[in-house]
Design a protein around this motif. Structure first.
Motif, PDB file in Angstrom:
ATOM      1  N   UNK A 106       0.830  -1.208   0.000  1.00 47.21           N
ATOM      2  CA  UNK A 106       0.000   0.000   0.000  1.00 47.21           C
ATOM      3  C   UNK A 106       0.862   1.255   0.000  1.00 47.21           C
ATOM      4  N   UNK A 107       1.967   1.222   0.740  1.00 48.21           N
ATOM      5  CA  UNK A 107       2.794   2.427   0.888  1.00 48.21           C
ATOM      6  C   UNK A 107       3.309   2.927  -0.457  1.00 48.21           C
ATOM      7  N   UNK A 108       3.666   2.012  -1.351  1.00 47.15           N
ATOM      8  CA  UNK A 108       4.235   2.450  -2.621  1.00 47.15           C
ATOM      9  C   UNK A 108       3.216   3.223  -3.455  1.00 47.15           C
ATOM     10  N   UNK A 109       1.938   2.845  -3.359  1.00 51.04           N
ATOM     11  CA  UNK A 109       0.890   3.546  -4.104  1.00 51.04           C
ATOM     12  C   UNK A 109       0.427   4.777  -3.326  1.00 51.04           C
ATOM     13  N   UNK A 110       0.172   4.597  -2.032  1.00 49.59           N
ATOM     14  CA  UNK A 110      -0.314   5.685  -1.186  1.00 49.59           C
ATOM     15  C   UNK A 110       0.649   6.870  -1.214  1.00 49.59           C
ATOM     16  N   UNK A 111       1.923   6.613  -0.956  1.00 44.89           N
ATOM     17  CA  UNK A 111       2.897   7.704  -0.891  1.00 44.89           C
ATOM     18  C   UNK A 111       3.183   8.277  -2.269  1.00 44.89           C
ATOM     19  N   UNK A 112       3.092   7.446  -3.303  1.00 46.13           N
ATOM     20  CA  UNK A 112       3.222   7.951  -4.667  1.00 46.13           C
ATOM     21  C   UNK A 112       2.149   8.994  -4.959  1.00 46.13           C
ATOM     22  N   UNK A 113       0.901   8.679  -4.593  1.00 45.61           N
ATOM     23  CA  UNK A 113      -0.209   9.612  -4.833  1.00 45.61           C
ATOM     24  C   UNK A 113      -0.113  10.828  -3.913  1.00 45.61           C
ATOM     25  N   UNK A 114       0.237  10.601  -2.660  1.00 45.56           N
ATOM     26  CA  UNK A 114       0.341  11.694  -1.700  1.00 45.56           C
ATOM     27  C   UNK A 114       1.404  12.706  -2.106  1.00 45.56           C
ATOM     28  N   UNK A 115       2.553  12.206  -2.571  1.00 45.42           N
ATOM     29  CA  UNK A 115       3.698  13.063  -2.881  1.00 45.42           C
ATOM     30  C   UNK A 115       3.770  13.456  -4.348  1.00 45.42           C
ATOM     31  N   UNK A 116       2.836  12.949  -5.158  1.00 42.38           N
ATOM     32  CA  UNK A 116       2.813  13.238  -6.599  1.00 42.38           C
ATOM     33  C   UNK A 116       4.121  12.837  -7.282  1.00 42.38           C
ATOM     34  N   UNK A 117       4.604  11.656  -6.913  1.00 38.58           N
ATOM     35  CA  UNK A 117       5.756  11.045  -7.562  1.00 38.58           C
ATOM     36  C   UNK A 117       5.240   9.845  -8.349  1.00 38.58           C
TER      37      UNK A 117
END
Length: 242
Positions: free
Chosen positions: A172-183
């Motif tokens: 989940x972290x790889x998708x969640x943080x990708x979306x949160x940080x716009x990376x």
């Protein structure tokens, strides 16, 4: 606001729980987070994530709000390639067919449209990214910060000094943080990872222009394990000690 993303402790996947080591890791991260204090505590609907957050919530006297969109089983539907127990089943960023595409300069050059690449369009990444963006944007709007995906910034509608923790998963972290940080996901997922009970702290305080660009202050921090004398190795991998 400071937001903490915490991966669950050493897991038992079936039945969904924590090992004795995972329980010690949960207690250790609780001691660390309670030094800061938390205003809100979230977890995915997975038992192993809930159990990791429980010592923190118990010490602080907080209820845990569970988020279904962060359950790793839901994320896996779109980002896990193959069906169990097929030997080629793996997360997209590690899969033998997909990982080379994630590292392809042509895919990287597509930025946030990476999933439209002809060789990736056959997968359900577009659906998964849309669902995660919806969940992330709703959560942070409730916390006081409205997301502008075009500029990769947040408007502090209700700026605050809260400290908020979410206990969830690696996948989940790889998708969640990708979306949160716009990376873009191919860049984030192939280059950043998280150890059991590791916590990531993200600063949401506005800059001098009144705009929030989330800043990662620490990623997969495991200092709580060091303090408690617990094993310092990445997910049982003795090749990676730090």
């Amino acid at each position: 606001m400071i937001f903490f993303y915490v991966r669950h402790g050493d897991p038992i996947y079936n039945p969904d729980s924590l090992t004795p080591l995972g329980e010690r890791q949960a207690e250790a991260v609780a001691k660390r987070l309670c030094l800061f204090g938390l205003n809100k505590v979230y977890s995915s609907t997975s038992n192993r994530a809930f159990l990791t957050g429980k010592p923190t919530a118990d010490i602080l006297g907080k209820e845990i709000t569970q988020l279904e969109f962060c359950n790793e089983a839901n994320v896996a539907k779109d980002f896990m390639i193959g069906e169990w127990p097929h030997p080629d089943q793996d997360w997209a960023w590690r899969h033998k067919d997909v990982r080379p595409l994630f590292l392809d300069p042509e895919v990287i050059a597509m930025g946030h449209d990476w999933y439209k690449h002809p060789k990736l369009a056959e997968y359900t990444f577009a659906h998964g990214i849309a669902e995660m963006y919806e969940g992330v944007d709703k959560l942070f709007a409730e916390l006081g910060y409205e997301h502008d995906r075009y500029t990769g910034t947040y408007t502090p509608v209700n700026d605050n000094d809260d400290r908020v923790a979410l206990f969830a998963h690696q996948g989940c972290s790889t998708v969640f943080l990708s979306c949160l940080l716009d990376i873009p996901y191919p860049i984030f997922s192939t280059r950043f990872d998280m150890c059991h009970s590791g916590f990531t702290a993200i600063d949401f305080h506005p800059d001098r222009h009144g705009v929030v660009v989330p800043r990662v202050m620490t990623l997969s921090n495991d200092s709580h394990l060091y303090r408690e004398g617990l094993p310092l190795r990445y997910n049982h991998d003795d090749r990676c000690r730090f």
